[in-house]
Motif scaffolding. Structure first.
Motif, PDB file in Angstrom:
ATOM      1  N   ALA A  52       0.837  -1.204   0.000  1.00 30.28           N
ATOM      2  CA  ALA A  52       0.000   0.000   0.000  1.00 30.28           C
ATOM      3  C   ALA A  52       0.870   1.251   0.000  1.00 30.28           C
ATOM      4  O   ALA A  52       1.923   1.280   0.648  1.00 30.28           O
ATOM      5  N   ASN A  85       6.404   2.442   0.937  1.00 30.64           N
ATOM      6  CA  ASN A  85       5.171   1.663   0.889  1.00 30.64           C
ATOM      7  C   ASN A  85       5.087   0.795   2.141  1.00 30.64           C
ATOM      8  O   ASN A  85       6.113   0.442   2.731  1.00 30.64           O
ATOM      9  N   LEU A 103      -7.568  -1.768   3.716  1.00 35.16           N
ATOM     10  CA  LEU A 103      -6.675  -0.677   3.316  1.00 35.16           C
ATOM     11  C   LEU A 103      -7.454   0.401   2.581  1.00 35.16           C
ATOM     12  O   LEU A 103      -7.183   1.597   2.727  1.00 35.16           O
ATOM     13  N   VAL A 110      -3.616   0.421  -3.094  1.00 39.20           N
ATOM     14  CA  VAL A 110      -2.849  -0.815  -3.209  1.00 39.20           C
ATOM     15  C   VAL A 110      -2.231  -0.856  -4.598  1.00 39.20           C
ATOM     16  O   VAL A 110      -2.913  -0.654  -5.591  1.00 39.20           O
ATOM     17  N   THR A 152      -1.756   2.115  -9.245  1.00 35.52           N
ATOM     18  CA  THR A 152      -2.652   0.985  -9.003  1.00 35.52           C
ATOM     19  C   THR A 152      -2.753   0.038 -10.202  1.00 35.52           C
ATOM     20  O   THR A 152      -3.497  -0.932 -10.160  1.00 35.52           O
TER      21      THR A 152
END
Lengths: 354, 387
Positions: A52, A85, A103, A110, A152
């Motif tokens: 993430a 991250n 998340l 993510v 993403t």
């Protein structure tokens, strides 16, 4: 007084059980979807990692939030990557979707795996630095908002590493990034003679200047220095050794953009990033001029590079002259190097493109 | 001071998680965080930093690990007038159990602004913003929980390395163990600055160099191997059968032309002598190709950012070295390099700048490393030679 020189905690106490068990025994990995890795061990054990993005600057209550997530799904362990991250690791495949949901609830994207734009490595900027020529966190936020889909997804020819340094001291390796944004000054130091006398050593200031622009004050009664402004290229090394030589200036300061660097040895050896835009103004809170150019370069790269070609490899193949043509970025006299290793960059062949 | 931050509020819009939201969250509990928000808003308005130059603060017995920071508007922002940073040496590989993370949070709730960086550029946990008076008690509380300060100033900076064998099949040596071992061995060098300038050690387990060691570490350790790649031909065929274009995406991209695809026998052939171990084929076919088994590292020296005489990528010093505890060879090499640099380096001269000034030839002689062709791209072209 407490203990000293105990060093950091032993990393072995920080490893999840599945990693302890399979340490050094990993056989292969795959990226099963953007932001999710699956590692398989010689033992047959599996490890799923959910990656993430984070804003790096974290409140302790947020750190507690991510601890809650790790307690719930990851046996109470997590790790951070070198690009800030957060990685949540679990040996249970069933936890992956729940982790992603959790998340999302925390507002964290993510991704950042494979041919993506991962998080931007950056410095402190106006949050905490005396020598910053720009802010770092704000630039990062503005750029990542615009490039969010590239974090993403994995749709680029290769990964693109972006870095921001708020001055040319460049804490972190921004000078070898696919795209580097660097805070620059454009005005020479304003010498505060009284402060020089009180706080600085004159020989140290003179020695600090890489272009020999700093001399003793011509009046022997003034214990200070003068700057030959035509020789100053605003590196701020004198300011680092002497607080009486500030260069920061709202009109002079801004950012420069560099492109095409890499640190990996894959295919081509590591390379430095090269100047593509010598100066853009500081335009907080969202630096639209910077964001536009970064986006433009990423898009031109994405539609022109071959599969697996890093930005620098692509530019080397097509030639820098072609890069400027394709991106429409003007080539100026500032692009021609005149510092220590300049001549290595001058063209010594009749081979070039139009 | 008004509570309004119209410029920063703009940075709470958009999909990427906002650092402004983080500061606001801390500001609910901590006045220092609230004042930081005000200082940042003022910088956005004025387009200039509002932090003053340095200031020597620290904890007893240490010369590094704390960065003194003072606001230039103390009357306006009294709760962030002193806003010092503590650099906390991270556990190797940035792995944590949540108990330790929570303990850091609790300590920082008691003694600091409640704001952190996970992590700073060098690798430390950054505890952002506390007062001079709180430094010592905060440090004492942290050491009770097993944490210690990292490096700053003209010292050995906090050593960091990639995830290594903990979760990567490409790690050619145990980066976490090496990082931890060197960190414990050189506590004095980390905590008591005494050199011409900073010195960085970074370790990457393979030539992908995930911690950018080659670009920024004076002493760069990058994992590699001496024998041949391991190729699983059945797994290779599996990639090809699934439409993977092995010729254009692997063979044609091999930088030394060491690979060949035999379409008849469906075999990927390797001329191991020509392989330069770049990682490309391994990266793209991780289920079929792996590094060799005679593993170790290449040691390179001199990487740094531009200040002062320009940026340098690290240069090959030891083409291959086994990396095994107790790492005596690596430690010995480091001590020789430090002695030479300490003796000959000028103020704020990094190792690369010193080597360029005295010449690689003389540097090698001083530290007792024999010259090898792997150290250069090509030999000199000029006839000006010292014998």
């Amino acid at each position: 007084m407490g203990r000293t020189d105990i060093g950091p905690p032993d990393y072995k106490d920080m490893l999840p059980p599945v990693i302890k068990k399979n340490y050094g025994k990993w056989k292969f990995h795959e990226t099963i979807r953007p932001g999710v890795l699956r590692h398989v061990s010689e033992s047959g054990d599996e490890l799923y990692t959910v990656r993430a993005g984070s804003p790096r600057l974290l409140s302790i209550d947020f750190v507690r939030d991510i601890c809650d997530v790790a307690d719930k799904y990851c046996d109470g362990y997590l790790r951070f990557t070198s690009r800030y991250n957060i990685e949540f690791m679990t040996d249970k495949k069933a936890n992956v979707d729940a982790l992603i949901e959790e998340l999302k609830r925390l507002g964290l994207p993510v991704g950042g795996t494979g041919n993506a734009i991962s998080n931007i490595v950056h410095t402190q900027g106006w949050i905490h630095c005396h020598s910053a020529a720009t802010d770092a966190s704000g630039l990062v936020k503005a750029i990542m908002d615009e490039l969010y889909d590239y974090f993403t997804s994995m749709k680029l020819p290769a990964y693109v590493r972006i870095a921001v340094a708020c001055c040319i001291n460049m804490c972190g390796a921004v000078h070898c990034s696919d795209l580097a944004i660097v805070g620059v000054h454009r005005k020479p130091p304003k010498v505060d003679h009284e402060k020089v006398l009180a706080q600085c050593e004159i020989p140290t200031i003179i020695q600090s200047c890489p272009t020999g622009a700093i001399r003793r004050h011509p009046d022997p009664n003034v214990k200070s220095v003068v700057v030959r402004e035509d020789l100053c290229m605003y590196c701020a090394n004198c300011f680092t050794v002497c607080p009486a030589m500030p260069l920061a200036d709202p009109e002079g300061d801004g950012v420069a953009i560099y492109a095409g660097g890499k640190v990996s040895n894959a295919r081509k050896p590591p390379m430095f990033s090269r100047m593509v835009v010598p100066y853009l103004p500081n335009n907080p809170p969202r630096w639209p001029e910077v964001v536009d150019i970064i986006k433009k370069i990423v898009e031109v790269y994405a539609s022109n590079a071959k599969k697996y070609e890093r930005m620098g490899e692509w530019i080397e193949r097509i030639g820098w002259e072609k890069f400027f043509k394709l991106t429409g970025i003007p080539f100026t006299e500032q692009h021609i190097d005149d510092f220590t290793h300049a001549v290595e960059t001058y063209r010594t062949t009749t081979q070039f493109k139009w | 001071m008004s509570d309004e931050t119209p410029l920063l509020d703009e940075l709470e819009k958009g999909p990427w998680p906002s650092y402004v939201t983080q500061i606001k969250r801390a500001a609910k509990k901590k006045k220092a965080a609230k004042d930081l928000l005000g200082i940042q808003e003022l910088s956005y308005k004025d387009r200039i930093t509002h932090w003053k130059h340095g200031g020597i603060v620290g904890v007893t017995g240490y010369g590094s690990g704390v960065i003194g920071r003072y606001c230039d508007q103390p009357e306006k922002f009294p709760d962030a007038a002193q806003f010092h940073t503590m650099r906390i040496n991270h556990p190797a590989g940035w792995f944590y159990n949540t108990k330790s993370l929570r303990e850091i949070c609790d300590t920082w709730e008691q003694y600091g602004s409640g704001l952190t960086n996970f992590h700073g550029s060098t690798g430390d946990i950054i505890l952002l913003g506390t007062t001079t008076d709180n430094l010592q008690p905060c440090f004492d509380a942290l050491t009770e929980k097993g944490f210690d300060l990292g490096g700053s100033g003209s010292a050995l900076r906090t050593i960091s390395g990639c995830v290594g064998q903990a979760r990567c099949e490409w790690a050619n040596f145990d980066t976490l163990n090496l990082v931890y071992d060197l960190t414990m061995e050189f506590q004095d060098e980390i905590h008591r600055p005494r050199w011409p300038y900073k010195f960085k050690i970074k370790a990457s387990g393979c030539p992908n160099d995930c911690v950018a060691a080659i670009a920024r570490a004076d002493f760069t350790i990058i994992g590699t191997w001496r024998d041949s790649l391991r190729i699983d031909q059945a797994a290779i065929r599996n990639y090809v059968d699934n439409g993977f274009e092995i010729k254009t995406l692997i063979v044609d991209k091999c930088p030394s032309g060491a690979l060949e695809w035999d379409d008849k026998s469906k075999e990927l052939k390797l001329n191991a002598e020509d392989c330069v171990r770049c990682m490309h084929c391994i990266n793209k076919m991780p289920k079929a190709i792996r590094p060799g088994v005679d593993t170790g590292a290449t040691i390179l020296v001199g990487g740094k950012a531009p200040i002062i005489k320009g940026a340098y990528l690290s240069w090959v010093l030891v083409p291959f070295i086994k990396v095994e505890p107790p790492y005596e060879e690596i430690k010995g090499l480091l001590r020789k390099i430090w002695d030479f640099w300490d003796e000959n380096g000028r103020t704020r001269e990094r190792l690369a700048e010193l080597i360029e000034r005295v010449g690689l030839k003389n540097f090698l002689k001083e530290i007792g490393v024999p010259p090898m062709p792997q150290m250069v791209y090509k030999p000199r072209a000029n006839p000006y030679v010292y014998f």
